[in-house]
Scaffold this active site. Structure first.
Site, PDB file in Angstrom:
ATOM      1  N   GLU A  31       1.736   2.376  16.344  1.00 52.78           N
ATOM      2  CA  GLU A  31       2.116   3.786  16.309  1.00 52.78           C
ATOM      3  C   GLU A  31       1.199   4.658  17.159  1.00 52.78           C
ATOM      4  O   GLU A  31      -0.029   4.560  17.064  1.00 52.78           O
ATOM      5  CB  GLU A  31       2.125   4.320  14.869  1.00 52.78           C
ATOM      6  CG  GLU A  31       2.518   5.793  14.793  1.00 52.78           C
ATOM      7  CD  GLU A  31       2.847   6.287  13.406  1.00 52.78           C
ATOM      8  OE1 GLU A  31       3.166   7.492  13.269  1.00 52.78           O
ATOM      9  OE2 GLU A  31       2.786   5.495  12.451  1.00 52.78           O
ATOM     10  N   ASP A  80       7.188   0.382   2.528  1.00 54.80           N
ATOM     11  CA  ASP A  80       5.774   0.744   2.659  1.00 54.80           C
ATOM     12  C   ASP A  80       5.075   0.659   1.312  1.00 54.80           C
ATOM     13  O   ASP A  80       5.565   1.220   0.318  1.00 54.80           O
ATOM     14  CB  ASP A  80       5.640   2.187   3.170  1.00 54.80           C
ATOM     15  CG  ASP A  80       5.566   2.277   4.676  1.00 54.80           C
ATOM     16  OD1 ASP A  80       5.110   1.309   5.311  1.00 54.80           O
ATOM     17  OD2 ASP A  80       5.958   3.325   5.221  1.00 54.80           O
TER      18      ASP A  80
END
Length: 287
Positions: free
Chosen positions: A172, A73
């Site tokens: 998500e 990330d």
């Protein structure tokens, strides 16, 4: 794998042991997720992490995770200001973090940034829906895409991220029907987390899946074991054995040859005998 319609497994890791476990389990992809800010470092959100923090964890994971494809990330604040900043950050993670791709959050507004990163040869994973780095702007950790308007926006974001060059997209916290439809419309795999079984693959936060995180268990997580309880119980056993002198046991200690031990005791007795004689002489001289 995607072309064969075989589901893709992805799991997070934050250090050498967790990366090694992902590798030994045969999982397809490993994400050095900024969720480590909360589950491993104790922060209340993912945002405090710096580039240096994530580089540190990325390198550690890479030492243990050899076979899975490692993605890291990009931390909050390392890519939003400009595409140029994002490219510089991404290059550092490939060069210094020993990862193979980077992931960043955002939809249409991040398309140019994704395009610029992929142009220098760095694979990018997109991330839409609930984007934890922006959870304050979203009103907290809330499900996205629950209205027709929101669902349409998610689809547009996914198509824009794909067009920009992302080779996969994390979906998500959205209704499974919406995630499934988005997956059908794309030509790149989707990785779901709280987005239903119709995604091309699934990802979970390792500390959640193993029951290590102590604050809450997300609805979308399946807890495969409760290591928190197991480890706490083991540490209590250790504490009690130390207090009762059960540990260390003979099998946990190192032996010495009996002859050498007797020699040592004789040397000590001789030395102490000489010392006692000297002390007696000093006392006698002062009387």
């Amino acid at each position: 794998m995607y072309k064969r319609q075989e589901p893709i497994s992805m799991m997070t890791a934050q250090d050498y042991p967790s990366g090694l476990m992902v590798d030994k389990a045969g999982i397809d992809m490993c994400l050095v997720g900024d969720s480590l800010a909360m589950v491993a470092l104790g922060f209340d959100s993912t945002n405090p992490l710096t580039i240096e923090d994530m580089l540190h964890h990325s390198r550690a994971v890479a030492r243990g995770c050899k076979a899975p494809f490692v993605v890291v990330d990009l931390p909050y604040g390392s890519y939003e200001a400009s595409p140029g900043d994002a490219v510089k950050s991404a290059l550092r993670f490939i060069k210094e973090g020993n990862c193979e791709a980077v992931k960043l959050e955002g939809g249409k507004e991040m398309a140019e940034t994704i395009h610029r990163i992929t142009r220098v040869g760095i694979p990018v994973v997109g991330h839409i829906g609930l984007t934890p780095q922006r959870q304050s702007a979203l009103g907290g950790f809330r499900v996205q895409g629950k209205t027709a308007k929101q669902a349409r926006a998610l689809l547009e974001d996914a198509l824009a991220v794909q067009e920009a060059g992302a080779f996969a997209i994390v979906l998500e916290a959205m209704p499974s029907e919406i995630a499934g439809y988005i997956t059908q419309q794309l030509k790149v795999p989707t990785i779901g987390i709280g987005a239903g079984v119709e995604c091309s693959g699934q990802v979970l936060v390792q500390n959640d899946a193993l029951g290590l995180f102590d604050r809450f268990v997300p609805k979308f997580t399946k807890q495969y074991c409760n290591l928190n309880q197991i480890i706490t119980s083991a540490l209590k056993d250790y504490h009690e054995e130390v207090k009762s002198r059960q540990f260390p046991a003979p099998q946990n200690t190192y032996p010495i040859d009996p002859a050498q031990l007797n020699k040592f005791w004789e040397q000590e007795r001789e030395k102490n005998g000489h010392k006692e004689e000297q002390e007696k002489r000093v006392i006698h001289a002062t009387m």
